[in-house]
Motif scaffolding. Structure first.
Motif, mmCIF file in Angstrom:
data_model
loop_
_atom_site.group_PDB
_atom_site.id
_atom_site.type_symbol
_atom_site.label_atom_id
_atom_site.label_comp_id
_atom_site.label_asym_id
_atom_site.label_seq_id
_atom_site.Cartn_x
_atom_site.Cartn_y
_atom_site.Cartn_z
ATOM 1 N N LEU A 341 0.616 -1.429 0.139
ATOM 2 C CA LEU A 341 -0.156 -0.036 -0.013
ATOM 3 C C LEU A 341 1.140 0.943 0.074
ATOM 4 C CD1 LEU A 341 -2.476 -1.243 1.807
ATOM 5 C CD2 LEU A 341 -3.212 -0.747 -0.072
ATOM 6 N N PRO A 342 1.821 1.767 0.990
ATOM 7 C CA PRO A 342 2.462 2.379 1.138
ATOM 8 C C PRO A 342 3.202 2.576 -0.153
ATOM 9 C CG PRO A 342 3.851 0.963 2.581
ATOM 10 C CD PRO A 342 1.986 0.185 2.151
ATOM 11 N N ALA A 343 3.952 1.319 -1.007
ATOM 12 C CA ALA A 343 4.513 1.368 -2.308
ATOM 13 C C ALA A 343 3.688 1.660 -3.148
ATOM 14 C CB ALA A 343 4.818 -0.131 -2.136
ATOM 15 N N LEU A 344 2.070 1.714 -2.709
ATOM 16 C CA LEU A 344 1.339 2.908 -4.412
ATOM 17 C C LEU A 344 1.707 4.070 -4.083
ATOM 18 C CD1 LEU A 344 -1.132 -0.576 -4.656
ATOM 19 C CD2 LEU A 344 0.118 0.180 -6.142
ATOM 20 N N VAL A 345 1.283 4.220 -2.860
ATOM 21 C CA VAL A 345 0.999 5.688 -3.428
ATOM 22 C C VAL A 345 2.992 6.214 -3.971
ATOM 23 C CG1 VAL A 345 1.103 7.459 -0.769
ATOM 24 C CG2 VAL A 345 -0.121 5.257 -0.569
ATOM 25 N N LEU A 346 3.922 5.264 -3.957
ATOM 26 C CA LEU A 346 5.163 5.951 -3.342
ATOM 27 C C LEU A 346 4.973 6.179 -4.896
ATOM 28 C CD1 LEU A 346 7.751 4.562 -1.672
ATOM 29 C CD2 LEU A 346 7.067 7.175 -1.596
ATOM 30 N N ILE A 347 4.737 5.330 -5.481
ATOM 31 C CA ILE A 347 3.928 4.855 -7.225
ATOM 32 C C ILE A 347 3.670 6.340 -7.571
ATOM 33 C CG2 ILE A 347 3.264 3.667 -9.051
ATOM 34 C CD1 ILE A 347 3.965 1.206 -7.742
ATOM 35 N N ALA A 348 2.165 6.823 -7.087
ATOM 36 C CA ALA A 348 1.431 7.606 -6.997
ATOM 37 C C ALA A 348 1.623 8.797 -7.537
ATOM 38 C CB ALA A 348 0.107 7.442 -6.671
ATOM 39 N N LEU A 349 2.922 9.404 -6.334
ATOM 40 C CA LEU A 349 3.626 10.530 -6.286
ATOM 41 C C LEU A 349 4.698 10.240 -6.930
ATOM 42 C CD1 LEU A 349 3.811 10.090 -2.157
ATOM 43 C CD2 LEU A 349 2.567 11.779 -3.615
ATOM 44 N N ALA A 350 5.649 9.727 -7.600
ATOM 45 C CA ALA A 350 6.301 9.634 -8.852
ATOM 46 C C ALA A 350 5.679 9.643 -9.627
ATOM 47 C CB ALA A 350 7.042 8.362 -8.321
ATOM 48 N N GLY A 351 4.084 9.219 -9.950
ATOM 49 C CA GLY A 351 3.931 9.145 -11.753
ATOM 50 C C GLY A 351 3.829 10.596 -12.068
ATOM 51 N N HIS A 352 3.571 11.410 -11.398
ATOM 52 C CA HIS A 352 3.378 12.730 -11.954
ATOM 53 C C HIS A 352 4.249 12.962 -12.944
ATOM 54 C CE1 HIS A 352 -0.336 13.146 -10.387
ATOM 55 N NE2 HIS A 352 0.664 12.978 -8.902
ATOM 56 N N ALA A 353 5.838 12.452 -13.272
ATOM 57 C CA ALA A 353 6.354 12.203 -14.186
ATOM 58 C C ALA A 353 7.128 10.949 -15.069
ATOM 59 C CB ALA A 353 7.809 12.280 -13.253
ATOM 60 N N LEU A 354 6.192 10.831 -14.628
ATOM 61 C CA LEU A 354 6.505 8.928 -15.413
ATOM 62 C C LEU A 354 4.896 9.725 -17.017
ATOM 63 C CD1 LEU A 354 6.481 6.574 -13.297
ATOM 64 C CD2 LEU A 354 8.090 7.450 -15.141
ATOM 65 N N PRO A 355 5.000 8.932 -17.634
ATOM 66 C CA PRO A 355 3.492 8.656 -18.711
ATOM 67 C C PRO A 355 2.569 7.711 -18.134
ATOM 68 C CG PRO A 355 5.617 7.510 -19.568
ATOM 69 C CD PRO A 355 6.289 8.116 -18.565
ATOM 70 N N LEU A 356 1.389 7.253 -18.262
ATOM 71 C CA LEU A 356 1.383 6.834 -18.090
ATOM 72 C C LEU A 356 1.520 4.862 -18.238
ATOM 73 C CD1 LEU A 356 -2.442 8.271 -18.577
ATOM 74 C CD2 LEU A 356 -1.603 8.031 -16.753
ATOM 75 N N LEU A 357 1.845 5.040 -18.833
ATOM 76 C CA LEU A 357 2.367 3.765 -19.443
ATOM 77 C C LEU A 357 3.563 3.713 -18.593
ATOM 78 C CD1 LEU A 357 1.224 1.142 -21.734
ATOM 79 C CD2 LEU A 357 3.758 2.248 -23.188
ATOM 80 N N GLY A 358 4.065 4.074 -17.532
ATOM 81 C CA GLY A 358 5.183 4.153 -16.966
ATOM 82 C C GLY A 358 4.562 3.416 -15.078
ATOM 83 N N VAL A 359 3.249 4.656 -15.064
ATOM 84 C CA VAL A 359 2.762 4.239 -13.923
ATOM 85 C C VAL A 359 2.218 2.855 -13.257
ATOM 86 C CG1 VAL A 359 0.646 5.110 -12.129
ATOM 87 C CG2 VAL A 359 2.476 6.762 -13.831
ATOM 88 N N ALA A 360 1.776 2.348 -15.359
ATOM 89 C CA ALA A 360 0.854 1.498 -15.353
ATOM 90 C C ALA A 360 2.128 -0.256 -14.831
ATOM 91 C CB ALA A 360 -0.080 0.880 -16.498
#
Length: 388
Positions: A341-360
């Motif tokens: 769960l906290p790892a997913l939060v980190l992905i969400a925070l870093a996701g703004h610098a990634l394309p949606l493909l990278g977030v997925a």
């Protein structure tokens, strides 16, 4: 209607497997999930997401209580079959109303909801004349009759529609947990609410597969409308991977032990909690379905807060529900899922610098790690502890 009150009750020798009409009822829930997945796509916003959540909670109430009804009563009885067919029609009408459920189709949505719950209670109350379990049915009917008034008031009065419906749902979800206390009838005892773990476990697995099926259908329909280039093709594979990993995480290991826990524990507490947690997990899959449409149509775009949030929120909701399910079954926390769960939060925070493909892709990688760790623990993990 049979002159014997007990003719409506399930027989000891009745098989635990879902009946044809229960599976037929599930087909209506397929449409409900499909309609719900389209609501946020009208405009990905907090308001649209909250609306979809409200409607999902109402639709899940119909599915869950119908599953309990089919567990308590003889599914070969013509009157039980009539109730299941009526619930299927009601679910279809609610699904049809979903796109404008808080607008011009409010009467259709609320009317079908009330008709399902009250109609089921009326049929069983009449059929159980003279039987001790009729008191249970009368309690349930009284509560749904009272909240049904709120549903109809909300349908008639647009200014208070949403808050009144929220209040009605709060009562509908609280009542089973406290045994539907009713003046003159008392409250239901655990013995009156006894559930068959094998049957309910199968029903939960079936409805979860339906939710995953809606995710796959959304991905397939959206992918077929693209040019099938590299980016949407990779996105499609990632969405498929999320569906597979979610399914494997669902059944390992608590999924196999849910039935035993349902058989051994107080259904008024444990049965309702497991129902609510499945609602959370299905909400997660539904959110993933909405995100899948965005990832497939805008795979290389980034920086969209709503899109990134939805892409991560779906798996996060699923994991949160799954962590809680393991906790109530084993009375311990599943630390791989908990750390996820906290790892997913980190992905969400870093996701703004990634394309949606990278977030997925990052989300899929995390789910895979959680699954591998969970399976290793499952080899030596404890069985659910019994007792009340």
């Amino acid at each position: 209607m049979s002159s014997r009150p007990g003719a409506l009750l399930r027989r000891r020798e009745e098989p635990l497997r879902a009946s044809f009409l229960e599976l037929f009822f599930d087909l209506a829930f397929v449409l409900a999930l499909r309609q719900l997945s389209l609501v946020p796509q009208v405009g990905v916003s907090v308001a649209q997401t909250a609306l979809a959540a409200l409607l999902l909670v109402a639709l899940w109430s119909v599915w869950a209580v119908t599953a309990w009804f089919a567990d308590w009563f003889d599914r070969a009885n013509p009157w039980v079959q009539a109730v299941l067919v009526g619930a299927t029609l009601g679910m279809l009408l609610m699904s049809v109303a979903v796109p404008d459920a808080t607008g011009g189709r409010a009467w259709l949505f609320a009317g079908a909801y009330v008709a399902i719950h009250v109609g089921r209670g009326v049929v069983t109350a009449v059929a159980l004349r003279g039987h001790s379990l009729r008191r249970r049915t009368l309690r349930i009917l009284t509560w749904y009759g009272a909240t049904g008034i709120l549903w109809l008031v909300g349908a008639a009065w647009p200014a208070v529609r949403v808050p009144v419906w929220v209040a009605a749902l709060a009562l509908d979800y609280t009542a089973p947990r406290i045994g539907w206390p009713t003046p003159g009838l008392g409250r239901a005892e655990p013995g009156e609410l006894r559930l068959r773990g094998g049957h309910l476990t199968e029903r939960y697995q079936q409805v979860f597969i339906i939710a995953l099926g809606e995710l796959i259908i959304t991905a397939g329909v959206t992918y077929s409308s693209t040019d099938l280039a590299a980016a949407p093709s990779v996105a499609f594979l990632l969405v498929f991977a999320v569906a597979v990993l979610s399914g494997l995480l669902y059944v390992t290991p608590a999924g196999r032990d849910l039935g035993a826990a349902l058989d051994e524990r107080d259904p008024s507490r444990f049965g309702t909690i497991t129902s609510y947690l499945h609602l959370v997990m299905i909400a997660g899959v539904l959110a993933t379905s909405v995100a899948a449409d965005l990832v497939l149509t805008h795979p290389t775009e980034g920086g969209h807060t709503a899109a990134v949030t939805l892409t991560v929120a779906g798996p996060a909701l699923f994991l949160a529900g799954r962590v809680a399910l393991s906790a109530v079954i084993f009375r311990r926390l599943s630390w791989p899922r908990l750390l996820g769960l906290p790892a997913l939060v980190l992905i969400a925070l870093a996701g703004h610098a990634l394309p949606l493909l990278g977030v997925a892709a990052a989300t899929v990688a995390l789910l895979l790690v959680v699954l591998v760790l969970e399976r290793r623990l499952a080899r030596t993990g404890p069985r659910p502890r019994t007792g009340r």
